[in-house]
Design a protein around this motif. Structure first.
Motif, mmCIF file in Angstrom:
data_model
loop_
_atom_site.group_PDB
_atom_site.id
_atom_site.type_symbol
_atom_site.label_atom_id
_atom_site.label_comp_id
_atom_site.label_asym_id
_atom_site.label_seq_id
_atom_site.Cartn_x
_atom_site.Cartn_y
_atom_site.Cartn_z
ATOM 1 N N GLY A 78 -7.822 12.446 0.495
ATOM 2 C CA GLY A 78 -6.411 12.114 0.647
ATOM 3 C C GLY A 78 -6.074 11.711 2.067
ATOM 4 N N LEU A 79 -6.679 12.397 3.047
ATOM 5 C CA LEU A 79 -6.393 12.102 4.449
ATOM 6 C C LEU A 79 -6.880 10.721 4.857
ATOM 7 C CD1 LEU A 79 -5.373 12.938 7.219
ATOM 8 C CD2 LEU A 79 -7.552 14.116 7.608
ATOM 9 N N VAL A 80 -8.116 10.371 4.487
ATOM 10 C CA VAL A 80 -8.636 9.064 4.907
ATOM 11 C C VAL A 80 -7.893 7.930 4.204
ATOM 12 C CG1 VAL A 80 -10.924 9.919 5.546
ATOM 13 C CG2 VAL A 80 -10.546 9.108 3.219
ATOM 14 N N ILE A 81 -7.469 8.144 2.964
ATOM 15 C CA ILE A 81 -6.662 7.121 2.275
ATOM 16 C C ILE A 81 -5.346 6.911 3.026
ATOM 17 C CG2 ILE A 81 -5.257 6.679 0.225
ATOM 18 C CD1 ILE A 81 -7.464 7.793 -1.472
ATOM 19 N N PHE A 82 -4.688 8.006 3.373
ATOM 20 C CA PHE A 82 -3.409 7.886 4.073
ATOM 21 C C PHE A 82 -3.579 7.190 5.418
ATOM 22 C CE2 PHE A 82 -0.378 9.577 7.170
ATOM 23 C CZ PHE A 82 0.805 9.133 6.604
ATOM 24 N N LEU A 83 -4.549 7.632 6.206
ATOM 25 C CA LEU A 83 -4.724 7.064 7.542
ATOM 26 C C LEU A 83 -5.151 5.598 7.487
ATOM 27 C CD1 LEU A 83 -6.420 10.067 9.385
ATOM 28 C CD2 LEU A 83 -4.103 9.209 9.699
ATOM 29 N N ALA A 84 -6.009 5.263 6.536
ATOM 30 C CA ALA A 84 -6.440 3.867 6.413
ATOM 31 C C ALA A 84 -5.257 2.961 6.076
ATOM 32 C CB ALA A 84 -7.527 3.745 5.350
ATOM 33 N N THR A 85 -4.400 3.392 5.142
ATOM 34 C CA THR A 85 -3.250 2.567 4.760
ATOM 35 C C THR A 85 -2.234 2.465 5.887
ATOM 36 O OG1 THR A 85 -2.255 4.507 3.700
ATOM 37 C CG2 THR A 85 -3.488 3.004 2.286
ATOM 38 N N ALA B 10 23.353 13.054 9.990
ATOM 39 C CA ALA B 10 22.112 12.612 9.350
ATOM 40 C C ALA B 10 21.673 13.635 8.318
ATOM 41 C CB ALA B 10 21.022 12.418 10.406
ATOM 42 N N ALA B 11 20.645 13.278 7.568
ATOM 43 C CA ALA B 11 20.092 14.173 6.545
ATOM 44 C C ALA B 11 18.612 14.368 6.804
ATOM 45 C CB ALA B 11 20.315 13.593 5.155
ATOM 46 N N VAL B 12 18.157 15.606 6.736
ATOM 47 C CA VAL B 12 16.751 15.942 6.963
ATOM 48 C C VAL B 12 16.179 16.518 5.678
ATOM 49 C CG1 VAL B 12 15.155 17.398 8.256
ATOM 50 C CG2 VAL B 12 17.094 16.350 9.424
ATOM 51 N N ALA B 13 14.973 16.093 5.325
ATOM 52 C CA ALA B 13 14.325 16.571 4.100
ATOM 53 C C ALA B 13 12.876 16.934 4.395
ATOM 54 C CB ALA B 13 14.384 15.496 3.019
ATOM 55 N N LEU B 14 12.342 17.820 3.579
ATOM 56 C CA LEU B 14 10.916 18.134 3.694
ATOM 57 C C LEU B 14 10.087 16.906 3.362
ATOM 58 C CD1 LEU B 14 10.776 21.667 2.044
ATOM 59 C CD2 LEU B 14 10.537 21.124 4.464
ATOM 60 N N GLY B 15 10.549 16.101 2.408
ATOM 61 C CA GLY B 15 9.868 14.856 2.074
ATOM 62 C C GLY B 15 8.539 15.082 1.395
ATOM 63 N N SER B 16 7.798 13.990 1.206
ATOM 64 C CA SER B 16 6.494 14.060 0.544
ATOM 65 C C SER B 16 5.429 14.631 1.452
ATOM 66 C CB SER B 16 6.074 12.667 0.068
ATOM 67 O OG SER B 16 6.052 11.760 1.155
ATOM 68 N N ALA B 17 5.799 14.916 2.712
ATOM 69 C CA ALA B 17 4.847 15.510 3.633
ATOM 70 C C ALA B 17 4.894 17.035 3.579
ATOM 71 C CB ALA B 17 5.116 15.021 5.057
ATOM 72 N N LEU C 228 0.813 -1.225 0.000
ATOM 73 C CA LEU C 228 0.000 0.000 0.000
ATOM 74 C C LEU C 228 0.844 1.272 0.000
ATOM 75 C CD1 LEU C 228 -2.703 -1.081 2.621
ATOM 76 C CD2 LEU C 228 -2.967 -1.003 0.138
ATOM 77 N N GLY C 229 2.156 1.141 -0.198
ATOM 78 C CA GLY C 229 3.046 2.286 -0.080
ATOM 79 C C GLY C 229 2.734 3.419 -1.036
ATOM 80 N N LEU C 230 2.517 3.113 -2.308
ATOM 81 C CA LEU C 230 2.245 4.160 -3.299
ATOM 82 C C LEU C 230 0.914 4.852 -3.011
ATOM 83 C CD1 LEU C 230 2.928 5.679 -5.869
ATOM 84 C CD2 LEU C 230 1.857 3.831 -7.177
ATOM 85 N N VAL C 231 -0.096 4.059 -2.688
ATOM 86 C CA VAL C 231 -1.407 4.640 -2.372
ATOM 87 C C VAL C 231 -1.290 5.564 -1.163
ATOM 88 C CG1 VAL C 231 -3.778 4.118 -1.692
ATOM 89 C CG2 VAL C 231 -2.592 2.639 -3.315
ATOM 90 N N GLN C 232 -0.516 5.149 -0.179
ATOM 91 C CA GLN C 232 -0.322 5.953 1.026
ATOM 92 C C GLN C 232 0.320 7.297 0.696
ATOM 93 O OE1 GLN C 232 1.302 3.809 4.412
ATOM 94 N NE2 GLN C 232 2.618 5.524 4.906
ATOM 95 N N THR C 233 1.331 7.283 -0.158
ATOM 96 C CA THR C 233 2.032 8.514 -0.525
ATOM 97 C C THR C 233 1.129 9.444 -1.327
ATOM 98 O OG1 THR C 233 4.133 7.322 -0.565
ATOM 99 C CG2 THR C 233 4.065 9.447 -1.684
ATOM 100 N N VAL C 234 0.336 8.892 -2.227
ATOM 101 C CA VAL C 234 -0.586 9.709 -3.014
ATOM 102 C C VAL C 234 -1.597 10.401 -2.107
ATOM 103 C CG1 VAL C 234 -2.444 9.649 -4.725
ATOM 104 C CG2 VAL C 234 -0.323 8.383 -5.140
ATOM 105 N N GLY C 235 -2.169 9.644 -1.171
ATOM 106 C CA GLY C 235 -3.125 10.237 -0.239
ATOM 107 C C GLY C 235 -2.509 11.366 0.558
ATOM 108 N N LEU C 236 -1.277 11.152 1.029
ATOM 109 C CA LEU C 236 -0.596 12.176 1.812
ATOM 110 C C LEU C 236 -0.335 13.431 0.975
ATOM 111 C CD1 LEU C 236 0.914 13.024 4.410
ATOM 112 C CD2 LEU C 236 2.970 12.010 3.400
ATOM 113 N N ALA C 237 0.142 13.244 -0.258
ATOM 114 C CA ALA C 237 0.449 14.399 -1.118
ATOM 115 C C ALA C 237 -0.800 15.227 -1.400
ATOM 116 C CB ALA C 237 1.081 13.918 -2.421
#
Length: 528
Positions: free
Chosen positions: A420-427, A378-385, A56-65
């Motif tokens: 997007g939020l419910v998709i992310f949280l569900a996954t 370490a390295a810090v990034a804004l990321g997909s969030a 579910l990784g890709l679906v999770q990232t799409v929901g978050l974005a």
């Protein structure tokens, strides 16, 4: 049944979303979990079989974005506009969030709690769903942050509700935050002119192009038995009857300057002049000011109010129009159809999204999120969030760039955001269910809950102290407290306790900046 769900991930996902929506709508006293219901149902379902959370990784990232980008678009205009006025509050909240992250690390080491769990706890007690994603990414997709998140999430909401209830009983001096006239709502009064002057010369008039602010507008004018629309440059003569729209105190001031109030109601006769709420759905108008629409020059009409979501504002000359706004237009009857065509007035268009600009914006946000900054070892990034959120804030502020309209109609934005939020949280729930079942009710889980409650209570007290020290009002501080944690139900709770527009302003001021700081801080928490 488990076999069917394991073989059909899309079925599992939407079953969780449906059941999570039901759970989220159930009130637990003053608390409703809302979209977070999908997380808790996902945890329960995911605990049944480890296969249910796989792939579910890709679906999770799409929901978050989708979620963070639409938040940024909506927050952009107010965030940039309020920055200069509220930057001290931003700084105070940032210091508190960083201090809270440092204390979380210390508490985790002292009590022997895993760093991933502490990072998830930090995200959960602050209800920062994107920060949860950042914590998981920093740990290479580990599941323990989701466990800490799910334990701390209800703790964060409950503790903040208690704090808001206590804060609402306090009175702050508010030396730097007087109540705005908008807190009293808009009224309209008919005045008889005794002192001739131009409409543009009326004290507090909000219809002068190039002038920001203002607290009254003039809509109707009756002269010699004939009713027409008052033009911003019109000369008012003794004996004219006019309708003044605005905030109560400002309306009284304008009436006193012009003449005296009358019991006449010019709006009852709609044979010559009418008024209607008209929807702005033409993308070519997005980002233009009320003055730049040239409604008086084009149609002999005037815009007096703007309805954006549930908020009704006076139509100041420099107020920018957004897709989905409804404008209250006072117009000659013969011009109404032409004005509707000009503004769009299409419910269908109001629900449509320009997927080209949406795709470009999210792509830019994801690209920004790929940039990493070395911090120590370490390295810090804004990321997909945070990447899409930062870009969304900037594009939301711009509204349009040449032919590209970045903004979305409010209704479309909210729909995409929630989806997007419910998709992310569900996954997240599905993929973390196994670990949650094994850890949540253990000694470590109890420690996480206690650390979350104590830390948040201390930080909320610190934020209230910052608000009082900066001379902010109690309503704005309450809104800032709700925005600091970030769960929409907390804003609703604050508004039920304090009926003041400064509450919503305080929430909007802190929500976006706090979310970005949480996303960055949580990465430091999990790697220390």
């Amino acid at each position: 049944m488990i076999e069917i769900l394991a073989d059909t991930p899309i079925l599992t996902l939407f079953v969780v979303i449906a059941l999570g929506t039901v759970l989220g709508s159930i009130p637990f006293g003053p608390l409703r979990f809302g979209p977070a219901g999908a997380l808790f149902v996902g945890l329960a379902v995911g605990a049944l079989d480890p296969r249910l959370g796989e792939g579910l990784g890709l679906v999770q990232t799409v929901g978050l974005a989708l979620f963070v980008y639409t938040i940024g678009l909506a927050a952009g205009p107010s965030f940039v506009r309020e920055f200069k006025r509220q930057y001290k509050l931003y700084i105070g909240a940032t210091v508190i969030l960083v201090a809270m992250a440092a204390l979380a690390v210390v508490a985790g080491k002292f009590f022997g709690v895993d760093a991933g769990m502490i990072g998830g706890m930090y995200a959960g007690v602050l209800t920062a769903t994107p920060a949860l994603a950042a914590a998981q990414d920093a740990l290479g997709g580990a599941m323990n942050p989701a466990v800490g998140y799910s334990i701390a999430y209800p703790v964060g909401v409950i503790v903040t509700m208690i704090a808001l209830t206590i804060l609402a009983r306090m009175r702050f001096p508010a030396t730097n935050d007087p109540a705005h006239a908008a807190s009293e709502g808009l009224v309209n009064t008919t005045a008889i002119v005794d002192t001739p002057m131009r409409v543009s010369e009326i004290p507090g008039i909000a219809s002068v192009p190039g002038t920001y602010g203002g607290s009254v507008r003039v809509s109707y004018i009756r002269r010699n038995g004939h009713t027409s629309v008052a033009h911003p440059a019109q000369e008012l003569l003794p004996g004219d009857a006019i309708v003044i729209v605005g905030y109560p105190e400002a309306v009284d001031t304008a009436v006193d300057a012009l003449g005296h109030a009358s019991d006449l109601n010019l709006t009852e006769d709609r044979s010559e002049v009418d008024f209607q709420w008209i929807l702005v759905s033409d993308s070519r108008l997005a980002g233009r000011s009320i003055a730049d629409l040239y409604i008086p020059l084009r149609f002999g009409a005037i815009v007096t109010r703007i309805r954006r979501g549930d908020e009704v504002m006076l139509a100041e000359a420099e107020a920018e129009v957004q897709l989905g706004d409804r404008l209250l237009v006072v117009s000659p009857v013969s011009a109404l159809d032409s004005i509707k065509d000009y503004l769009g007035n299409s419910e269908k268009e109001n629900t449509e999204v320009d997927y080209m600009t949406a795709g470009m914006g999210i792509a830019l946000g994801i690209a920004l999120g790929l940039i990493t900054l070395p911090i120590g070892g370490a390295a810090v990034a804004l990321g997909s969030a945070a990447g899409p959120m930062v870009v969304g804030i900037w594009l939301g502020y711009l509204e349009r760039t040449g032919p590209f309209v970045w903004g979305m109609p409010t209704s479309a934005n909210l729909t995409i955001r929630q989806f997007g939020l419910v998709i992310f949280l569900a996954t997240v729930g599905l993929s973390s269910g196994q670990m949650f079942a094994a850890t949540a009710f253990s000694a470590e889980g109890i420690k996480v809950g206690l650390i979350a409650g104590v830390l948040l209570a201390v930080m909320l007290v610190a934020l209230a102290f910052v608000g009082r020290t900066l001379g902010l009002s109690m309503p704005r501080t309450a809104g800032a407290m709700a925005g600091f944690v970030g769960q929409p139900a907390l804003l609703t709770h604050a508004q039920s306790l304090v009926d003041d527009p400064r509450t919503n302003s305080g929430y909007s001021a802190l929500f976006a900046i706090a979310m970005i700081i949480k996303i960055l801080a949580v990465q430091a928490v999990v790697i220390m």
